[in-house]
Write an enzyme that holds these catalytic residues in place. Structure first.
Site, short mmCIF file in Angstrom:
data_model
loop_
_atom_site.label_atom_id
_atom_site.label_comp_id
_atom_site.label_asym_id
_atom_site.label_seq_id
_atom_site.Cartn_x
_atom_site.Cartn_y
_atom_site.Cartn_z
N THR A 73 1.33 -1.39 0.40
CA THR A 73 0.06 -0.21 0.18
C THR A 73 1.37 1.43 0.41
OG1 THR A 73 -1.78 -1.06 1.38
CG2 THR A 73 -1.81 1.17 1.22
N ASN A 141 -6.27 -9.26 -8.03
CA ASN A 141 -6.12 -10.20 -6.78
C ASN A 141 -7.21 -10.79 -6.28
OD1 ASN A 141 -7.56 -7.67 -7.08
ND2 ASN A 141 -7.64 -7.74 -4.29
N GLN A 169 0.77 -9.56 -6.35
CA GLN A 169 0.39 -10.71 -6.64
C GLN A 169 0.75 -11.94 -7.32
OE1 GLN A 169 -2.22 -12.02 -4.71
NE2 GLN A 169 -3.20 -9.96 -3.32
N SER A 189 4.96 -6.68 -1.52
CA SER A 189 3.93 -7.18 -0.33
C SER A 189 5.39 -8.68 -0.06
CB SER A 189 3.30 -7.40 -1.10
OG SER A 189 2.85 -7.46 0.85
N HIS A 191 4.64 -10.12 2.57
CA HIS A 191 3.22 -11.45 3.78
C HIS A 191 2.37 -11.61 1.73
CE1 HIS A 191 -0.36 -9.46 3.34
NE2 HIS A 191 0.16 -8.10 3.11
N CYS A 307 -17.97 -5.54 2.49
CA CYS A 307 -18.93 -3.65 2.79
C CYS A 307 -19.05 -3.34 4.43
CB CYS A 307 -19.84 -3.05 2.59
SG CYS A 307 -20.32 -1.36 2.14
N1 PLP Z 1 -2.26 -4.79 -4.02
C1 PLP Z 1 -2.66 -5.81 -4.79
C2 PLP Z 1 -3.33 -6.02 -6.06
C3 PLP Z 1 -2.50 -6.61 -3.81
O1 PLP Z 1 -3.35 -7.74 -3.58
C4 PLP Z 1 -2.32 -5.44 -2.05
C5 PLP Z 1 -2.79 -6.83 -0.95
O2 PLP Z 1 -3.88 -6.30 -0.16
C6 PLP Z 1 -2.39 -4.74 -1.83
C7 PLP Z 1 -1.75 -4.17 -3.05
C8 PLP Z 1 -1.55 -3.96 -0.53
O3 PLP Z 1 -0.75 -4.80 0.12
P1 PLP Z 1 -0.37 -5.24 1.69
O4 PLP Z 1 -1.02 -5.01 2.03
O5 PLP Z 1 1.45 -5.11 1.75
O6 PLP Z 1 -0.12 -3.04 1.92
#
Ligand code: PLP
Length: 382
Positions: A73, A141, A169, A189, A191, A307
């Protein structure tokens, strides 16, 4: 004793790889701040720079061009605000909220019904002129659909636009490099590839620089202030080093068995996709109903978007693909790197039982929603 649960929500977060756990624990034992010049600081700095080199090399960049962040993010926001300064921001309609809600006005580009980017729309938007930053995800995702990045990159180059790729992803599941995608930057990312939560990175093409969002103490070559989260970063690098190309065909075979056995429409099923992801539509049954029923049977999957106002919002990703009512009836099955060999059989057994039970109870599949607390903003689990 109840049967062990079956975790099929890898796109929300991957199980921690043992190598990553070990590296986290080893780094927790280090006292120094990587910016301190004494011996303890230098020991921490060594782990940090080794991690930087491992990750940058794996994704086709140079260590000096990798900026550690708290996750993708933040990496996406850094790209949008830093590389996007003075530029129009163009992004696919199915991008993650990390792009669409990063605090910059975004012009969204439509996708085709299979979920892939409408390249003609990208070309038309670029032709309108003005410097632009185009933001596209390598893989979605929710559906796993892959955008045609090489073609998009060629259009960007032809119009002098920068291309930022959210590779969250795809990294770890496909071969991902700056060069493969023709990208100017990649967001990653930890995780999502078997590392710990709390670390991510922005990898820049050589020669590209950007101002910090949070200059702070000038860490990360002045591009991201704040003491680096060394244990998470060490685990990130260990997870990257442990990535195994043999995982993809194994997961693809399980994914294919799930889709063949379920016999349901698959969102984005006609497009090139990630090997581990399947977005299954059960018409007439709300995604949350399915997620809860499967959860009770020990199978963990996700719906597109829950939501927190207490109502189900149909997935914006699926709506952008033109799915009407079915956009609220899709679950995401995402196989983790360590999915057991019987994952498909176990999922299908639980799924068949759920369908039989729902059909007995509510032939018209009326839908009930559990209350969800929160601020009113949609919560997207990955
Ligand atoms: N971008 C995508 C395509 C994601 O699936 C995610 C997952 O939540 C993110 C960004 C954000 O990643 P993070 O959890 O490391 O902030």
């Amino acid at each position: 004793m109840s049967a062990p649960s079956l975790y099929l929500d890898a796109n929300a977060t991957e199980p921690l790889r043992p190598e990553a756990r070990e590296a986290v624990l080893a780094a927790l034992a280090l006292t120094g701040n990587p910016s301190s010049i004494h011996a303890d600081g230098r020991a921490a700095r060594q782990v940090l720079e080794q991690a930087r080199a491992t990750i940058a090399t794996r994704f086709g960049g140079r260590a000096r061009d990798l900026v550690f962040t708290a996750g993708a993010t933040e990496a996406n926001a850094l790209a949008l605000h830093g590389l996007g300064a003075g530029r129009r921001i163009l992004a696919g309609a199915t991008e993650h909220p990390a792009i669409l809600r990063a605090g910059r006005a975004v012009e969204t580009l439509p996708v085709l019904p299979d979920g892939t980017l409408d390249l003609a729309a990208l070309e038309a938007a670029l032709a309108m002129g003005g410097p632009a930053l185009v933001c596209l995800m390598a893989a979605n995702n929710e559906t796993g659909v892959l955008h045609p990045l090489a073609a998009a990159a060629a259009l960007c180059r032809a119009h002098g636009a920068l291309l930022h790729v959210d590779a969250v992803q795809a990294a770890g599941r496909l071969s991902v490099t700056l060069e493969d995608f023709g990208a100017d930057s990649l967001a990653l990312s930890a995780h999502k590839l078997g590392g710990p939560k709390g670390a991510g990175a922005l990898l820049l093409r050589p020669g590209l620089d950007l101002p910090a969002l949070l200059p702070g103490g000038g860490q990360e070559r002045g591009r991201r202030g704040g003491t680096e989260a060394l244990p998470a970063i060490a685990g990130f690098a260990a997870a990257v080093a442990a990535l195994d190309p043999a995982e993809a065909p194994r997961l693809a075979a399980l994914r294919d068995a799930i889709e063949a056995g379920a016999g349901l429409p698959v969102a984005g099923g006609a497009a090139p996709r990630l090997p581990n992801t399947s977005c299954l539509i059960l018409p007439g049954v709300a995604a949350e109903t399915q997620v809860i029923a499967l959860d009770l049977a020990g199978v963990r999957v996700s719906s597109g978007a829950a939501c927190s106002s207490g109502k189900v919002g149909p997935s914006p990703v699926l709506r952008a693909m033109g799915l009407g009512g079915d956009a609220a009836c899709a679950i995401r099955v995402s196989l983790p790197w360590n999915a057991p060999p019987d994952a498909a059989a176990r999922f299908l057994a639980a799924h068949a039982e759920m369908r039989a039970r729902l059909l007995r109870r509510q032939p018209q599949a009326a839908v009930s929603m559990p209350p969800v607390s929160g601020s009113g903003a949609p919560v997207v689990p990955g």
